[in-house]
Every structure is written in C-alpha cells, then in structure tokens.
Design a protein around this motif. Structure first.
Motif, short mmCIF file in Angstrom:
data_model
loop_
_atom_site.label_atom_id
_atom_site.label_comp_id
_atom_site.label_asym_id
_atom_site.label_seq_id
_atom_site.Cartn_x
_atom_site.Cartn_y
_atom_site.Cartn_z
N GLY A 243 0.97 -1.40 -0.08
CA GLY A 243 -0.08 -0.02 -0.13
C GLY A 243 0.82 1.35 0.03
O GLY A 243 1.86 1.15 -0.26
N ASN A 244 0.10 2.26 0.00
CA ASN A 244 0.88 3.60 0.16
C ASN A 244 1.71 4.03 -0.96
O ASN A 244 2.78 4.61 -0.88
CB ASN A 244 1.47 3.79 1.46
CG ASN A 244 0.58 4.02 2.77
OD1 ASN A 244 -0.52 4.08 2.62
ND2 ASN A 244 1.06 3.30 3.83
N THR B 209 -3.18 -11.32 9.12
CA THR B 209 -2.73 -10.31 8.30
C THR B 209 -1.18 -10.66 7.73
O THR B 209 -0.78 -11.49 7.77
CB THR B 209 -2.59 -9.05 9.08
OG1 THR B 209 -1.21 -9.09 10.18
CG2 THR B 209 -3.54 -8.61 10.01
N LEU C 173 -2.11 -1.59 7.80
CA LEU C 173 -2.19 -1.44 9.29
C LEU C 173 -0.93 -0.83 10.09
O LEU C 173 -1.11 -0.22 10.91
CB LEU C 173 -2.83 -2.67 9.83
CG LEU C 173 -3.83 -3.24 9.17
CD1 LEU C 173 -4.06 -4.79 9.70
CD2 LEU C 173 -5.02 -2.52 9.51
N ILE D 110 -0.59 -5.71 6.19
CA ILE D 110 -1.50 -5.60 5.28
C ILE D 110 -2.87 -6.08 5.75
O ILE D 110 -2.68 -7.55 6.01
CB ILE D 110 -1.23 -5.91 3.96
CG1 ILE D 110 0.06 -5.31 3.35
CG2 ILE D 110 -2.58 -5.36 3.15
CD1 ILE D 110 -0.17 -3.61 3.05
N ASP D 111 -4.13 -5.79 6.04
CA ASP D 111 -5.28 -6.44 6.20
C ASP D 111 -5.67 -7.10 4.85
O ASP D 111 -5.89 -6.63 3.94
CB ASP D 111 -6.57 -5.34 6.61
CG ASP D 111 -7.56 -6.19 6.83
OD1 ASP D 111 -8.10 -6.91 6.18
OD2 ASP D 111 -8.20 -5.87 7.95
N ASN E 49 -5.80 -2.70 3.26
CA ASN E 49 -5.46 -1.75 3.94
C ASN E 49 -4.22 -1.82 4.61
O ASN E 49 -3.80 -2.94 5.43
CB ASN E 49 -6.63 -1.11 5.00
CG ASN E 49 -7.74 -0.63 4.47
OD1 ASN E 49 -7.73 -0.19 3.39
ND2 ASN E 49 -8.92 -0.76 5.24
N THR F 164 -9.19 -6.32 3.34
CA THR F 164 -9.61 -5.17 2.76
C THR F 164 -8.42 -4.62 1.87
O THR F 164 -8.50 -3.59 1.14
CB THR F 164 -9.67 -4.11 4.05
OG1 THR F 164 -8.62 -3.86 4.64
CG2 THR F 164 -10.87 -4.59 4.83
N GLN G 165 5.41 -3.67 5.90
CA GLN G 165 4.06 -3.15 5.80
C GLN G 165 3.48 -4.39 6.30
O GLN G 165 3.58 -5.63 5.99
CB GLN G 165 3.52 -2.67 4.56
CG GLN G 165 4.02 -1.44 4.10
CD GLN G 165 3.36 -1.14 2.88
OE1 GLN G 165 2.71 -2.00 2.04
NE2 GLN G 165 3.28 0.25 2.60
#
Length: 184
Positions: free
Chosen positions: A34-35, A51, A91, A83-84, A89, A87, A81
């Motif tokens: 992400g990000n 996760t 975390l 990550i969920d 996302n 979703t 990272q």
C-alpha cells in the motif's frame, strides 16, 4: 495454505504481488503493498492475526554528509508493511530510514550519488513471542526488535557500535545473514 510472491526484478527494487491459495490450489486472496509502494519478494508472512507482513524496497534521496557521503545520495530503504488481507488496508508501516542511522551500514557507498545505495537490505520479518516484530537487515548485520504499535526499535542484536565509523565489523559481529526465524 500456499503463499508466494510473483513479480519482476530481483533483489533491491523488485515489484510484485503476494498470493494466498488453499491446499486444493484455489485462490484465497492477493496482497498488494500500500501507500504507493510495490511488494518485494524477500518476505511474505501471514501473521498470527491473519494479516500479511510484507517487505518493500523504496528508493529515496538522503543527505549522507555526516558519514562522508554526498548531500543527495540515492538510497534504497527497507520498509515493512502489515496489510489487512481482506481489505488491503495498510495497518502498520515501518521504514528503516526513520529508525536506523545510515551510519550503521557496512555497505560501501557507491562512487556516484545517482547510483542507488542499498544500505539496509531488509531480508525478513518475523513475529516475536510477545507480538512485536523482528526485522533482519543484511547490510547492517543486525536484527531489530520493533514495537508493533509504535514502530520504535526496542533492541538491536549485532550492528556497528554507534561511535564507530569503521566499515570493519566489531568483535562477535555476524555478517550477511539472510533469514531470521525463531527456534521452537
């Protein structure tokens, strides 16, 4: 479950996707960094909380004048990272440049500032028995126990003494380790 990373590149700036399949080889999920980052293939671990813990290699620019380098050195930072899986996302995110001084690296600086300096080389992430993270870095010759809530480094095993500028290891130093795992 069967998990793997698939992507392009090798080492420093690889980019790919992590996959989770069941024992009958049916897809369960795909995991992306992400990000704005892309997942690297060094680590993809399903945590006790279901996760995903993944690694990212991110290029940036750093002022390395304090260690005899240029003011605009291209660096490759290691990022963890969480990550969920459901979703996608993020975390939790931990960036080596925010918590470990560049002076801790045993990797020689490149001759040109534009050549990426892979100073940290994040190899693996593991969940310790207390739920905090153990992060292994090959080019600092160290393992970092990281608070899973704050991201602060709790302790470091190995690494260069803070006052040392030498690129030579101290007594008892480990070098080039690849994959930290806790023994049962």
């Amino acid at each position: 479950m069967l998990t793997w990373w698939q992507g392009t590149g090798f080492g420093g700036l690889a980019c790919g996707t992590d996959y989770i399949y069941d024992s009958s080889f049916n897809p369960i999920a795909t995991v992306q960094a992400g990000n704005g980052y892309c997942a690297d293939g060094h680590e993809f671990l399903i945590s006790p909380w279901n996760t995903a813990l993944i690694t990212v290699y991110a290029q940036a620019t750093a002022d390395l004048t304090s260690i005899g380098g240029p003011p605009n050195q291209t660096v490759v930072n290691g990022i963890v990272q969480e990550i969920d899986i459901r979703t996608g996302n993020v975390l939790f995110q931990w960036n080596s440049a925010d918590h470990v001084p560049y002076s801790q690296s045993y990797k020689a600086l490149p001759s040109k500032a534009s050549d990426p300096w892979e100073w940290f080389h994040l190899n693996s992430v593991h969940v310790d028995t207390d739920g905090n993270l153990l992060i292994d870095a090959r080019h600092t010759w160290a393992v970092y126990k990281v608070d899973h809530a704050s991201g602060n480094v709790i302790w470091t095993l190995g690494a260069r003494p803070a006052a040392s500028r030498s690129r030579q290891p101290g007594a008892g130093a480990q070098s080039g380790q690849r994959d930290l795992r806790l023994a049962a």
